[in-house]
Design a protein around this motif. Structure first.
Motif, PDB file in Angstrom:
ATOM      1  N   UNK A  39      46.406  25.584 -49.138  1.00  0.00           N
ATOM      2  CA  UNK A  39      47.226  26.177 -50.221  1.00  0.00           C
ATOM      3  C   UNK A  39      47.439  27.623 -49.816  1.00  0.00           C
ATOM      4  N   UNK A  40      48.685  28.078 -49.898  1.00  0.00           N
ATOM      5  CA  UNK A  40      48.991  29.469 -49.537  1.00  0.00           C
ATOM      6  C   UNK A  40      49.958  30.057 -50.557  1.00  0.00           C
ATOM      7  N   UNK A  41      49.614  31.227 -51.084  1.00  0.00           N
ATOM      8  CA  UNK A  41      50.507  31.924 -52.013  1.00  0.00           C
ATOM      9  C   UNK A  41      51.384  32.909 -51.265  1.00  0.00           C
ATOM     10  N   UNK A  42      52.642  33.016 -51.685  1.00  0.00           N
ATOM     11  CA  UNK A  42      53.569  33.940 -51.018  1.00  0.00           C
ATOM     12  C   UNK A  42      54.729  34.249 -51.951  1.00  0.00           C
ATOM     13  N   UNK A  43      55.473  35.303 -51.626  1.00  0.00           N
ATOM     14  CA  UNK A  43      56.675  35.660 -52.392  1.00  0.00           C
ATOM     15  C   UNK A  43      57.853  34.944 -51.748  1.00  0.00           C
ATOM     16  N   UNK A  44      58.541  34.143 -52.563  1.00  0.00           N
ATOM     17  CA  UNK A  44      59.598  33.262 -52.037  1.00  0.00           C
ATOM     18  C   UNK A  44      60.981  33.785 -52.411  1.00  0.00           C
ATOM     19  N   UNK A  45      61.846  33.883 -51.417  1.00  0.00           N
ATOM     20  CA  UNK A  45      63.254  34.202 -51.658  1.00  0.00           C
ATOM     21  C   UNK A  45      64.068  32.997 -51.209  1.00  0.00           C
ATOM     22  N   UNK A  46      64.933  32.516 -52.098  1.00  0.00           N
ATOM     23  CA  UNK A  46      65.644  31.270 -51.787  1.00  0.00           C
ATOM     24  C   UNK A  46      67.067  31.328 -52.351  1.00  0.00           C
ATOM     25  N   UNK A  47      68.008  30.731 -51.628  1.00  0.00           N
ATOM     26  CA  UNK A  47      69.358  30.558 -52.154  1.00  0.00           C
ATOM     27  C   UNK A  47      69.360  29.251 -52.930  1.00  0.00           C
ATOM     28  N   UNK A  48      69.556  29.333 -54.227  1.00  0.00           N
ATOM     29  CA  UNK A  48      69.488  28.135 -55.066  1.00  0.00           C
ATOM     30  C   UNK A  48      70.433  28.314 -56.241  1.00  0.00           C
ATOM     31  N   UNK A  49      71.154  27.270 -56.595  1.00  0.00           N
ATOM     32  CA  UNK A  49      72.116  27.329 -57.709  1.00  0.00           C
ATOM     33  C   UNK A  49      73.176  28.417 -57.473  1.00  0.00           C
ATOM     34  N   UNK A  50      73.549  28.603 -56.221  1.00  0.00           N
ATOM     35  CA  UNK A  50      74.611  29.542 -55.892  1.00  0.00           C
ATOM     36  C   UNK A  50      74.231  31.003 -56.000  1.00  0.00           C
ATOM     37  N   UNK A  51      72.944  31.302 -56.025  1.00  0.00           N
ATOM     38  CA  UNK A  51      72.520  32.712 -56.090  1.00  0.00           C
ATOM     39  C   UNK A  51      71.164  32.890 -55.429  1.00  0.00           C
ATOM     40  N   UNK A  52      70.829  34.161 -55.191  1.00  0.00           N
ATOM     41  CA  UNK A  52      69.521  34.463 -54.610  1.00  0.00           C
ATOM     42  C   UNK A  52      68.481  34.461 -55.718  1.00  0.00           C
ATOM     43  N   UNK A  53      67.402  33.713 -55.489  1.00  0.00           N
ATOM     44  CA  UNK A  53      66.340  33.659 -56.500  1.00  0.00           C
ATOM     45  C   UNK A  53      65.008  34.017 -55.846  1.00  0.00           C
ATOM     46  N   UNK A  54      64.131  34.628 -56.622  1.00  0.00           N
ATOM     47  CA  UNK A  54      62.823  35.032 -56.105  1.00  0.00           C
ATOM     48  C   UNK A  54      61.726  34.511 -57.018  1.00  0.00           C
ATOM     49  N   UNK A  55      60.699  33.925 -56.407  1.00  0.00           N
ATOM     50  CA  UNK A  55      59.592  33.352 -57.167  1.00  0.00           C
ATOM     51  C   UNK A  55      58.265  33.763 -56.540  1.00  0.00           C
TER      52      UNK A  55
END
Ligand code: CDT
Length: 311
Positions: free
Chosen positions: A93-109
């Motif tokens: 298991x690894x925690x990290x800051x995720x940046x993803x192109x999703x639903x036509x926009x940049x999202x961060x989780x």
């Protein structure tokens, strides 16, 4: 045949702003090898394990904070860890800051990934209970800006079948909310993995330091006991550029007992040979959900968010 498996929790000491991701990944790999040497089949690493806990700092422009985020899975920085784990046959298991192109926009989780011992990605979890504020409160000692940098997770609390049992993931502040664990347990999770970055000072009010560790333990021990599951909890701790965070990484048995606990605020691997049938027994008796839960009386839990005193 009893179901036993050695699980490891790999606590990280501080990561400073000046530390590179490559240097951090080398530390993770060293702990992975140590865990394997002690017979572990799984390792739990902390939340946001590749960088300092950046939500304590105020940034305005995405180009100023994107350096903390990972794109792709594995991201380029993660590749050596994924490769080593696959070769060793250790899941993690690894925690990290995720940046993803999703639903036509940049999202961060604020995300965690679960990777199987064969190197296959089993799934992700995106943190749901984001503490702190979106706007700065103006006191650098207590700033906690997760709501600024991350969206609320959109994956619910998924659980994953693994060769060692069903695993559920959550992240840091999620552990203070009992709903987190019950939703995973209702799907048959028997092992909860989570990472955390918990400032030594409560971000809301002054309180004695010992209460920080107490509330951490209390949350994990009750989650384990009330859901008859094992808990693997990994801290990032010590003082990052002067900002102190608690250690106390631990493994908790389904009885609610802490079976092993980190003693330092540095990189440290703890392991325990876990009897997975212990949880299975408790789920057939004291915590047999199907026999004892009374959902007809629990409706408010999902119908109402805040307190509404009846008239
Ligand atoms: N990272 C993270 O979620 N930290 C929070 C700080 C909130 S203090 C009440 C935590 O729950 O540990």
């Amino acid at each position: 045949m009893p179901r036993r498996e050695v699980f490891a929790v790999a606590q990280l000491g501080p990561i400073h702003l000046a530390d590179t991701k490559d240097a951090v990944v080398a530390r993770l790999i060293e702990m992975l090898r140590e865990a394997k040497g002690r017979g572990a089949g799984w390792v739990t690493f902390p939340e946001l394990a590749l960088t300092t806990f950046f939500p304590r700092y105020l940034y305005d422009a995405p180009e100023d904070y994107d350096v903390f985020f990972e794109e792709g899975l594995p991201s380029p920085a993660m590749v050596p860890l994924f490769e080593e784990a696959r070769q060793l046959g250790v899941g993690f298991y690894l925690g990290y800051a995720e940046k993803v192109e999703q639903d036509g926009r940049t999202r961060r989780f604020n995300t965690s990934v679960l990777v199987g011992p064969d190197g296959k990605i089993l799934g992700q979890y995106r943190k749901i209970h984001l503490p702190g504020t979106k706007e700065p409160i103006g006191d650098p000692e207590f700033e906690h800006l997760e709501k600024r940098y991350f969206e609320v997770g959109d994956l619910g609390f998924p659980t994953f079948a693994t060769p060692s049992g069903r695993v559920g993931m959550c992240i840091c502040n999620d552990r203070r909310w009992p709903e987190t664990f019950r939703v995973m347990a209702l799907q048959g999770a028997e092992i909860f993995m989570l990472g955390y970055n918990t400032p030594t000072r409560n971000i809301h009010h002054a309180e004695p330091a010992h209460l920080r560790e107490f509330h951490h333990s209390l949350s994990l021990q009750s989650a384990a006991y009330q859901n008859a599951s094992w808990v693997m909890a990994a801290a990032k701790c010590g003082a990052e550029d002067g900002f102190a965070m608690i250690g106390g990484s631990m493994i908790v048995a389904p009885t609610g007992e802490v079976v092993t606990r980190a003693t330092s605020e540095e990189d440290e691997v703890i392991t325990y040979d876990c009897d997975l049938d212990l949880g299975a027994y408790l789920r057939r008796t004291v915590f047999d959900f199907a026999r004892h839960r009374r959902i007809e009386h629990y409706g408010l839990i999902t119908q109402q968010t805040g307190i509404e005193v009846p008239k």
